[in-house]
Structures are given as C-alpha cells and as structure tokens.
Design an enzyme around this catalytic site. Structure first.
Site, short mmCIF file in Angstrom:
data_model
loop_
_atom_site.label_atom_id
_atom_site.label_comp_id
_atom_site.label_asym_id
_atom_site.label_seq_id
_atom_site.Cartn_x
_atom_site.Cartn_y
_atom_site.Cartn_z
N GLY A 181 0.89 -1.18 0.00
CA GLY A 181 -0.07 -0.03 0.10
C GLY A 181 0.94 1.29 -0.05
O GLY A 181 2.10 1.22 -0.11
N CYS A 182 0.24 2.40 0.05
CA CYS A 182 1.09 3.61 -0.02
C CYS A 182 1.93 3.82 1.40
O CYS A 182 1.34 4.98 2.24
CB CYS A 182 -0.21 4.94 -0.13
SG CYS A 182 -0.78 4.63 -1.93
N VAL A 183 2.54 3.22 1.61
CA VAL A 183 3.33 3.41 2.97
C VAL A 183 4.88 3.27 2.63
O VAL A 183 5.18 2.56 1.74
CB VAL A 183 3.13 2.41 4.13
CG1 VAL A 183 1.71 2.63 4.50
CG2 VAL A 183 3.30 0.91 3.61
#
Lengths: 444, 105
Positions: free
Chosen positions: B103-105
């Site tokens: 994910g967007c991490v």
C-alpha cells in the site's frame, strides 16, 4: 528462478514479474496487445506516436534522466522506444523478455508525473503511453508483486489495505474518542444524510496513520463544518488499480466512492491530502466511467483548507515559526493547478516560506508517484538512486534555511521520507493538516 | 536483497530493510532494528507491541491495523508513535520481523 535479461541487468527480483513472464507465450502476447490497441487506445495513442519527431526535448523534463547523469536510456522518448514504439512496429510480435523489460520501465522508471509533457513541443503525454504499457502488462498478468497485492485488496475490500468494514468504523469511533480528550463533544459523524461535506481518505490513514483522521476531525469541528464520513465501502478514495492497469477495478472503485457520497445526498466530496487518489477521481476514473468531470463536486484538501482561510472559518493562535519549503505534487499541481492555492495556505499559516527551485508545475517529482513506491522493496534502491536530483533540490532549499518540507500528498511523503533519509538531508516532513492542527485556535 | 549482521548473526533483508524470512527472527534482530530506528532503550512496552504484532501476524498473515494494536496493548495512538517514531507500519512491524506492509506506505 528465471535468469531473464531485464531482471539480471537491473538486479531486480520481483516475483510478480518473474512468475508472470513464465506464463507467457508469443501468441498470448500478440493477442492481448492487439486487443488493447484495437479496442482501447484509438486515435490518442496513434497521434502521440505518429507526432513525435524524436527531438529529445522531453529528456531534460525527466528526473530519472537527470538523476542518472543524462543516460539516454532514461529519456522519456527512450522509454516509449522500449515499449510502445516497438510493439506497434512489430504489430505485437514481441518476446516475453521484451515484455519483462517493458514492465520494469513502465511500472518503475516512470512516475507518470507528466513533467515531460510540458517540455515536449507538441505536448505529447508520455505518461499516457506508459499507462497503455501498464494496461497491456496487467492484461498479461505481469505486474510487480507489492502493487498487485494492493490491487487485490482493492478488489476484495474496496480499500487498499485489507481493512474490514467493522475495523474501519471502529477506527473512526476510536479516533473520535481520543479527540474528545482534547475537544469536548467532538464528533466524527457517520452517514449523515445531506451533510455539506463528505470526507474521504486513503487506506493507510485508518491502517497506520489514524492521527490524520483525528486532526481532520479537529479542523472540521473548529470550522463548525456540517460534515460526515461513510461507514460503508467507498470511504477509500485511493486507487492503485489505476496504476496497475486494472481499469475495470478502477471504475468499480470510483463508482463505489461516488455512490457512497450520492447515497448520503451530500453537497460535495472533500478528499484528504493525497495526489493519486485525486487523479483517479478527477481525471482517469471518472472519465473511464464516462463522466468528463466528476458527477459530484469533488475538491482536494488544499481547496478545502484554502476556503477555510479565505472565509475565515478557522483562526490560528500564531503562525508556524520554523522555516518551511513546499513540494508541489504532480497530480494536484500539473493535474489540477492548485499551486497558488497551496501558497495561499502556506502564507496564511507559516512565518517563513522558502521556495524550492524549480517549483509549481516545474517541480521535480518525489520519485514515489505513479505507483512506483507501491512496487515495494524490490525497487527501493533504484527509486532512491533516481531521487538524486530531488535530493539536490531539497539540499538547496535547506541551504536557504528551510527546515520543514510541506508535501500535501501521501505518496510524496513516502518518497521524500526515503530520499531525506538516504541522502542524509535531515529535514522534517509535514502535511498541511499537521501544520493547521498544530497552530489552530480551538473554539471556546 | 542485502545481508546485515548483529552480534555475529546475519539476517537477509529486503531493500526497505525488512526481514526477508519471518522465521529468521531472533532477539539480535530486535537489537539491530532498535539501533537503526534510533530507539535508546527497549522497555516492556516495546516488547508488548512486538509480541502482539507477531501473534496477530502468525494468525492472520498480515499486520494488524493500528486500532487493533491499540486495543490489544491498551496504548493510545500517540503512545505507539512515542515508542516507535517511524510508526507502527515502518518501525514496529520491522522490529517484529513482519514483511513490509503493502500500500501507500
């Protein structure tokens, strides 16, 4: 493990790409390519490919090219040559090894930031060409593992981080409770029909960074906003399917998001500080669904915060006093023109603002965008190496005194954090929400 | 892929510095991440977070949401960030030997 060329050359070990390539045959490649070219790309791709005069002016527009000492391989035109030009020239008769290299180029060596389009004398949109390549790779099942996992989560849960419906609601109620220690009677109103504002966020906020929801709630509360958040799927406005090339899922996700808002009969959608999600709602997803513009009013957090200051709906105790610089994210600046509005907010909230150079629509990319950071650890080193030019830009802003970088986009945060750490730049990263929350005067 | 070493034990890590094989987790790994993360001293609270993450991961094959982590440890969100300044996803999951979350991490 296959000893394939692209993987060996670039020392990439991505199981999504490697396993995907193993399933390919020349016949399948040709069939899928021609299917996409015939039914999806039309005049747009043909115009771009036929119009390019191979002048090379796009090269200096690209941070990958600049960061690799002007290596021609990283020029945007060269990326088209390694992908669609060859594919069109050979009418889809390309090898699995060709697809492997094309996937690495399209998914990890282009952030789809569209900076190069501004330097092209014809304004050709190479990000679109790279997206077509990704679309082909998606249909061939050759997608980097980490971003494909995120796309799978979108398919199963309609959010990008495998969050279950009850966990989402539980997180909102939890942050409401924690915020009540600070602001008595604060609410995060769920499913409030007819609210003025429908606030949507991206998966990582509830998953790990719930403080961002807390802060937004405090700001909405201070502004006296009539707002709501949905309890049902549709709350996550993000969209990695848009970046893998899974446009069918992109459409479903955007539909769920718009429908969640429409069902609640809200006046408008306000999105958190995320860039790619904005692109998916304001450009790609809505248009894939047939809406030239979003079917409901949708604004980015920057537009919302700017409005709060213009209409004097919130007050600040005192300005943020550490010197700040501002990173302009591609999707909301080149994509939506929010650069001056961003500066209005900086000037309303910060004492000392130092521009980084270049800035506004000419700003360099964070190297995380376009789903590149979502391709995960197998591409981390290549990504931070390609951030050299960004690092130099940040060092220059720091030399002028900047200590804090404001970046109103999650992907930019991830990318800049890695660059700051890798190059030892020692600057702090913040969202506008962090700054506003910190200096906000809470109503009596 | 790279190899790092702590107290004579080598660990294979991905490019983000997360352990490649969860099963190779030892206390030396925890010590390695502690130094990397710039945490002065580990206390019982750090260990509680690590244990909860591992227990959840072994049952579910994924890192828990920070809400679940908070419920199981009884720590508030702010406190979790005090314990792990790079946050639950990048700091605590890394120390517990979990793979990097997607994910967007």
């Amino acid at each position: 493990m296959t000893e394939s060329k692209a993987v060996k050359d670039t020392a990439i070990d991505d199981q999504g790409i490697i396993k995907g390539i193993e399933q390919l045959s020349p016949e399948k490649i040709e069939r899928v390519i021609n299917q996409v070219l015939k039914s999806e790309t039309g005049a747009r791709l043909k115009t771009y490919v036929d119009t390019c005069v191979h002048c090379g002016l796009c090269s200096d527009g690209c941070h990958y090219f600049l960061a690799h000492d002007r290596d021609p391989k990283y020029s945007p035109a060269a990326k088209v040559k390694q992908t669609l030009w060859e594919i069109i020239r050979k009418k889809g008769k390309v090898t699995p090894e060709f697809i492997e290299n094309a996937a690495v180029v399209a998914y990890t060596q282009c952030n789809l930031c569209k900076r190069c389009a501004m330097y092209c004398p014809f304004g050709l949109d190479i990000a679109y060409v790279m997206s077509v390549m990704r679309r082909i790779c998606h249909k061939l099942g050759v997608v980097p593992l980490y971003i494909q996992d995120t796309a799978h989560s979108h398919s199963v849960t309609k959010n990008q981080m495998w969050i279950k419906d009850d966990e989402w609601v539980d997180t909102l109620m939890w942050q409401e409770e924690e915020a009540q220690d600070e602001v008595e009677n604060l609410r995060i109103p769920l499913d409030k029909e007819g609210a003025d504002v429908f606030y949507s966020v991206i998966g990582p906020e509830p998953k790990f960074r719930a403080q961002l929801i807390y802060q937004a709630a405090v700001i909405m509360n201070a502004a006296g906003e009539n707002w709501t958040m949905p309890s049902m799927p549709g709350w996550d406005n993000s969209d990695m399917c848009m970046y893998t090339g899974d446009y069918e899922m992109m459409e479903r996700l955007k539909k769920a998001h718009f429908e969640a808002a429409a069902n609640l009969k809200v006046k408008k959608i306000v999105m958190g500080e995320c860039g790619h999600a904005f692109r998916s709602v304001y450009d790609m997803g809505n248009r894939a669904l047939g809406w030239k513009m979003p079917p409901l009013e949708v604004i980015h957090a920057i537009e919302y915060y700017n409005d709060l200051f213009v209409k004097e709906k919130i007050k600040i105790k005192k300005k943020f006093d550490r010197p700040v610089t501002l990173h302009d994210p591609c999707n909301i600046v080149r994509g939506r023109g929010l650069h001056e509005m961003s500066r209005n907010i900086v000037n309303a909230t910060c004492k000392n603002f130092i521009e980084m150079t270049p800035n506004r629509e000419h700003n360099y990319c964070c190297v995380a965008g376009g789903g590149v950071i979502n391709c995960g650890p197998p591409f981390k080193n290549a990504r931070v190496d390609s951030g050299k030019i960004k690092a130099e830009q940040l060092f220059a802003a720091k030399a002028k005194g900047a200590e804090v970088v404001i970046a109103p986009c999650h992907n930019c945060h991830g990318g800049l954090e890695d660059i700051i750490h890798h190059y030892g730049i020692d600057m702090e990263l913040k969202f506008f929400g962090d700054i506003i929350y910190e200096i906000l005067e809470l109503p009596e | 892929m790279a190899t790092v070493e702590m107290n004579g034990t080598s660990f294979e890590v991905d490019e983000d510095g997360f352990l490649l094989d969860y099963k190779s987790f030892t206390n030396d790994w925890v010590e390695y991440v502690r130094q990397q993360e710039g945490i002065d001293e580990l206390n019982d609270e750090h260990w509680k977070v690590v244990n909860v993450l591992q227990d959840y991961y072994e049952k579910n094959g994924i890192a828990p949401m920070v809400r679940v982590l908070s419920k199981l440890t009884k720590y508030k969100l702010k406190h979790i960030y005090e314990l792990f300044p790079s946050g639950p996803g990048k700091g605590a999951c890394k120390m517990a030997g979990l793979p990097k979350p997607t994910g967007c991490v």
